[in-house]
Structure formats: structure tokens, C-alpha cells
Design a protein around this motif. Structure first.
Motif, PDB file in Angstrom:
ATOM      1  N   PHE A   1       0.940  -1.321  -0.059  1.00  0.00           N
ATOM      2  CA  PHE A   1       0.044   0.127   0.012  1.00  0.00           C
ATOM      3  C   PHE A   1       0.724   1.237  -0.026  1.00  0.00           C
ATOM      4  O   PHE A   1       0.430   2.380  -0.150  1.00  0.00           O
ATOM      5  CB  PHE A   1      -0.981   0.036   1.369  1.00  0.00           C
ATOM      6  N   TYR A   2       2.173   1.071  -0.020  1.00  0.00           N
ATOM      7  CA  TYR A   2       3.107   2.316   0.586  1.00  0.00           C
ATOM      8  C   TYR A   2       3.001   3.241  -0.458  1.00  0.00           C
ATOM      9  O   TYR A   2       2.607   4.552  -0.151  1.00  0.00           O
ATOM     10  CB  TYR A   2       4.761   1.721   0.908  1.00  0.00           C
ATOM     11  N   ASP A   3       3.110   2.997  -1.789  1.00  0.00           N
ATOM     12  CA  ASP A   3       3.207   3.841  -2.721  1.00  0.00           C
ATOM     13  C   ASP A   3       2.074   4.536  -3.121  1.00  0.00           C
ATOM     14  O   ASP A   3       1.688   5.977  -3.548  1.00  0.00           O
ATOM     15  CB  ASP A   3       3.929   3.415  -4.169  1.00  0.00           C
ATOM     16  N   THR A   4       0.945   3.867  -2.774  1.00  0.00           N
ATOM     17  CA  THR A   4      -0.421   4.389  -3.106  1.00  0.00           C
ATOM     18  C   THR A   4      -0.797   5.312  -1.978  1.00  0.00           C
ATOM     19  O   THR A   4      -1.196   6.594  -2.205  1.00  0.00           O
ATOM     20  CB  THR A   4      -1.637   3.595  -3.058  1.00  0.00           C
ATOM     21  N   LEU A   5      -0.537   5.040  -0.688  1.00  0.00           N
ATOM     22  CA  LEU A   5      -0.638   5.966   0.549  1.00  0.00           C
ATOM     23  C   LEU A   5       0.068   7.198   0.459  1.00  0.00           C
ATOM     24  O   LEU A   5      -0.110   8.130   0.842  1.00  0.00           O
ATOM     25  CB  LEU A   5      -0.526   5.243   1.708  1.00  0.00           C
ATOM     26  N   TYR A   6       1.403   7.071  -0.122  1.00  0.00           N
ATOM     27  CA  TYR A   6       2.369   8.253  -0.276  1.00  0.00           C
ATOM     28  C   TYR A   6       2.525   8.862  -1.616  1.00  0.00           C
ATOM     29  O   TYR A   6       3.533   9.652  -1.899  1.00  0.00           O
ATOM     30  CB  TYR A   6       3.618   8.019   0.207  1.00  0.00           C
ATOM     31  N   ALA A   7       1.401   8.616  -2.318  1.00  0.00           N
ATOM     32  CA  ALA A   7       1.501   9.140  -3.793  1.00  0.00           C
ATOM     33  C   ALA A   7       1.642  10.659  -3.793  1.00  0.00           C
ATOM     34  O   ALA A   7       2.238  11.271  -4.810  1.00  0.00           O
ATOM     35  CB  ALA A   7       0.169   8.934  -4.614  1.00  0.00           C
ATOM     36  N   ASP A   8       1.192  11.335  -2.572  1.00  0.00           N
ATOM     37  CA  ASP A   8       1.282  12.780  -2.554  1.00  0.00           C
ATOM     38  C   ASP A   8       2.574  13.313  -1.993  1.00  0.00           C
ATOM     39  O   ASP A   8       2.832  14.393  -1.760  1.00  0.00           O
ATOM     40  CB  ASP A   8      -0.064  13.362  -1.773  1.00  0.00           C
ATOM     41  N   LYS A   9       3.428  12.260  -1.806  1.00  0.00           N
ATOM     42  CA  LYS A   9       4.688  12.819  -1.060  1.00  0.00           C
ATOM     43  C   LYS A   9       5.543  13.359  -2.291  1.00  0.00           C
ATOM     44  O   LYS A   9       5.613  12.491  -3.407  1.00  0.00           O
ATOM     45  CB  LYS A   9       5.215  11.672  -0.572  1.00  0.00           C
ATOM     46  N   ASP A  10       6.100  14.621  -2.130  1.00  0.00           N
ATOM     47  CA  ASP A  10       6.879  15.108  -3.153  1.00  0.00           C
ATOM     48  C   ASP A  10       8.333  14.623  -3.309  1.00  0.00           C
ATOM     49  O   ASP A  10       9.199  15.374  -2.697  1.00  0.00           O
ATOM     50  CB  ASP A  10       6.849  16.473  -3.282  1.00  0.00           C
ATOM     51  N   TYR A  11       8.626  13.430  -3.555  1.00  0.00           N
ATOM     52  CA  TYR A  11      10.056  12.921  -3.702  1.00  0.00           C
ATOM     53  C   TYR A  11      11.061  13.823  -4.445  1.00  0.00           C
ATOM     54  O   TYR A  11      11.892  13.846  -4.426  1.00  0.00           O
ATOM     55  CB  TYR A  11      10.047  11.553  -3.950  1.00  0.00           C
ATOM     56  N   GLU A  12      10.511  14.353  -5.654  1.00  0.00           N
ATOM     57  CA  GLU A  12      11.182  15.277  -6.536  1.00  0.00           C
ATOM     58  C   GLU A  12      11.715  16.605  -5.650  1.00  0.00           C
ATOM     59  O   GLU A  12      13.029  16.941  -5.907  1.00  0.00           O
ATOM     60  CB  GLU A  12      10.435  15.511  -7.718  1.00  0.00           C
ATOM     61  N   ALA A  13      10.856  16.945  -4.885  1.00  0.00           N
ATOM     62  CA  ALA A  13      11.066  18.113  -4.275  1.00  0.00           C
ATOM     63  C   ALA A  13      12.222  17.723  -2.872  1.00  0.00           C
ATOM     64  O   ALA A  13      12.958  18.459  -2.911  1.00  0.00           O
ATOM     65  CB  ALA A  13       9.913  18.647  -3.461  1.00  0.00           C
ATOM     66  N   GLU A  14      12.049  16.893  -2.468  1.00  0.00           N
ATOM     67  CA  GLU A  14      12.927  16.231  -1.719  1.00  0.00           C
ATOM     68  C   GLU A  14      14.295  15.841  -2.119  1.00  0.00           C
ATOM     69  O   GLU A  14      15.401  16.192  -1.487  1.00  0.00           O
ATOM     70  CB  GLU A  14      12.406  14.847  -0.826  1.00  0.00           C
ATOM     71  N   CYS A  15      14.524  15.540  -3.248  1.00  0.00           N
ATOM     72  CA  CYS A  15      15.503  15.156  -3.953  1.00  0.00           C
ATOM     73  C   CYS A  15      16.167  16.737  -4.519  1.00  0.00           C
ATOM     74  O   CYS A  15      17.381  16.951  -4.478  1.00  0.00           O
ATOM     75  CB  CYS A  15      15.573  14.342  -5.190  1.00  0.00           C
ATOM     76  N   ASP A  16      15.473  17.637  -4.676  1.00  0.00           N
ATOM     77  CA  ASP A  16      16.004  19.043  -5.064  1.00  0.00           C
ATOM     78  C   ASP A  16      16.724  19.724  -3.543  1.00  0.00           C
ATOM     79  O   ASP A  16      17.818  20.090  -3.848  1.00  0.00           O
ATOM     80  CB  ASP A  16      14.551  20.107  -5.333  1.00  0.00           C
ATOM     81  N   PHE A  17      15.915  19.061  -2.549  1.00  0.00           N
ATOM     82  CA  PHE A  17      16.544  19.503  -1.225  1.00  0.00           C
ATOM     83  C   PHE A  17      17.894  18.831  -0.950  1.00  0.00           C
ATOM     84  O   PHE A  17      18.849  19.670  -0.572  1.00  0.00           O
ATOM     85  CB  PHE A  17      15.499  19.180  -0.186  1.00  0.00           C
ATOM     86  N   LEU A  18      17.990  17.658  -1.374  1.00  0.00           N
ATOM     87  CA  LEU A  18      19.255  16.783  -1.070  1.00  0.00           C
ATOM     88  C   LEU A  18      20.223  17.454  -2.105  1.00  0.00           C
ATOM     89  O   LEU A  18      21.516  17.566  -1.450  1.00  0.00           O
ATOM     90  CB  LEU A  18      18.806  15.198  -1.151  1.00  0.00           C
TER      91      LEU A  18
END
Ligand SMILES: C[S@@+](CC[C@H](N)C(=O)[O-])C[C@H]1O[C@@H](n2cnc3c(N)ncnc32)[C@H](O)[C@@H]1O
Length: 257
Positions: free
Chosen positions: A13-30
Motif C-alpha cells: 500500500f506504501y506507494d499509493t498511500l504516499y502518492a502525494d509525497k513530493d520525492y522530486e522536491a525532496e531530491c531538490d533539497f538533497l
């Protein structure tokens, strides 16, 4: 209802539950953290607790040489499927980040989305910091985030329900019931996840996740003992100011001195 090991059935269920999590923005931060510290595209990055590859895949697409470790084979399987789908190279390993050992060092180590908060004792957190330390080159960068004690104690965890639509049109509902243990500095979150198809519950699973909250000073002490310096702490994804009790998640950046 099946009771599963942590990040077992929940992985489905993980990816569906966190579909709204902005991994691209987190990678920008990294990358904003990496750049001034001499870690550029092409650098090697070890992701401790990589889960389903939320950071592994976009960072690989941005040209980083990625290695991911997670103790959940179900999470690693999903990460491997995404890596194959995107046609990027990444090494993915099932292992415990307290003890895993590679015969090499990396330019950066990341451990994102409260992975360190799943280490419930000082000894376990110290073991993860030691893993990060021994896999970093001199000057290498370590970036992670945890739950923030002052925020947890002032806001107090509460029951939360999240409902999202799956790609096949089913509805996934997760109810999170937290229990705060101030003596242990942990919150046990009982997750109850159901999949509903055309109004009928077709799948149900439960997992209890115990998460530890940390205080900036104890992180600084544990990191110093592990051989890190240059420690900065900020609200999640923002190293420009000190975190307050408004900030439930905090990011930490440390360097090998
Ligand atoms: C909330 S998920 C975060 C996953 C990923 N980093 C992300 O941002 O989506 C926490 C992950 O940490 C992993 N984890 C926690 N403790 C671990 C340990 N000691 N060794 C390996 N993996 C661990 C879990 O299996 C889970 O996949």
C-alpha cells in the motif's frame, strides 16, 4: 485481518498511500545540501532504509550512482521493479542498516522519511550513525530526518484517517491510532489499512509501527560520538532556521570531519 511484520503487507500500500509525497522536491533539497558540500551529479549515494526507492529512482535519473538498503524484502522488491521500469542502474540490497557493510565508501549517505526514528534505542541509532560514518569518504555528507520531540510533546499524536484512490479505482483507507510513551520517547502507531472495491472491503491488514522522537541536542551528541561534525538541524527540507515545536519532522545534515 492479518497482523504483519513492519513494512511487510504495508509495502503493498506504501506507494499509493504516499502518492502525494513530493520525492522530486525532496531530491531538490538533497541536491541543495550536496552542492555546497562538494557532492555533485555522478557522485555515489548510499540510501539507508531506501524503502520502495522514492529517492533512489529520481536521484539515479539525475545521474547519481545509487545504492539502497532496506530490511523489508517487500519494499526492496518494489524499489527493484521501479528501477527496472525506469531503466536506471542502482544496487539494491536487503539488509539491516545497523550492521550492513559494503567494502567501499560513498560521497553521501541519506536516510529519509523517519528511518532513524525506527531505531528505538540510543544503541540502535548509534549503530546506524556508525554505518553512515564508516561508509563515507572524508568530507562526505550524511542527510536524514526524524520526528522532533518538542513538536510531538506539544502537538500530541492523534488518530488520523487517510483515504486515497488506487490506480485500479479501488479505495485505500488507513486509520492510524497512536499511543505516546513519554518514558520510552516513542509513539506506537497502530495502522489499520483496508482496500475497498465497489464499496466492499476486499483486503485488510494491520501493522504496528513504533517510532522514536529525538531532540536536537541528543542527535548532536550521538553524531559527535559517531565521528561526525558540522551538524546542522532544521525543519524538514529547510536548513535555514532552527526547528520549533511546530516542526514535527526535522532534517539533519552532518559531515565526516
Ligand atoms: C517510512 S519508510 C521510508 C522509506 C524511504 N526512505 C522513503 O523515503 O520512502 C522507513 C523504512 O526504513 C526501513 N528500516 C527501518 N529500520 C531499518 C533497519 N534497521 N534496517 C533496514 N531498514 C530499516 C523500513 O523497512 C522502511 O522501508
Amino acid at each position: 485481518m492479518r497482523q504483519q511484520t513492519v513494512f511487510g503487507a504495508y509495502a503493498g500500500f506504501y506507494d499509493t498511500l504516499y502518492a502525494d509525497k513530493d520525492y522530486e522536491a525532496e531530491c531538490d533539497f538533497l541536491e541543495q545540501v550536496f552542492g555546497p558540500r562538494g557532492v555533485a551529479t555522478g557522485a555515489s549515494v548510499l540510501d539507508l532504509g531506501c524503502g520502495t526507492g522514492g529517492h533512489v529512482v529520481p536521484l539515479a535519473l539525475r545521474g547519481y550512482a545509487m545504492t539502497g538498503v532496506d530490511r523489508s524484502a517487500a519494499m526492496i522488491d518494489r524499489a527493484a521493479a521501479k528501477v527496472a521500469e525506469e531503466g536506471v542502474g542502482a544496487d539494491l540490497v536487503v539488509g539491516d542498516i545497523r550492521t550492513v557493510a559494503f567494502e567501499r565508501v560513498f560521497d553521501a549517505v541519506i536516510s529519509m522519511f523517519a528511518v532513524v526514528s525506527y531505531q528505538l534505542t540510543d544503541a540502535d541509532a548509534a549503530a546506524v550513525f556508525a554505518t553512515a560514518r564508516r561508509h563515507l569518504r572524508p568530507g562526505g555528507v550524511f542527510v536524514f530526518d526524524v520526528w522532533h520531540g518538542p513538536a510531538v510533546l506539544s502537538q500530541r499524536p492523534e488518530v488520523k484517517t487517510k483515504t486515497v484512490a488506487a490506480a485500479d479505482g479501488d479505495e485505500i483507507t488507513r486509520v492510524a491510532r497512536p499511543t505516546l510513551d513519554e518514558a520510552a520517547r516513542t509513539v506506537e502507531v497502530a495502522y489499520d489499512v483496508t482496500r475497498t472495491s465497489a464499496g466492499v472491503v476486499v483486503e485488510r491488514t494491520a501493522e504496528a509501527h513504533v517510532v522514536r522522537y529525538f531532540f536536537a541536542d541528543e542527535l548532536r551528541a550521538l553524531l559527535r560520538e559517531a565521528g561526525f561534525g558540522g551538524v546542522t538541524v532544521g525543519p524538514f527540507g529547510d536548513m535555514s532556521r532552527e526547528p520549533t515545536e511546530e516542526d514535527w519532522n526535522i532534517s539533519v545534515v552532518a559531515r565526516v570531519i
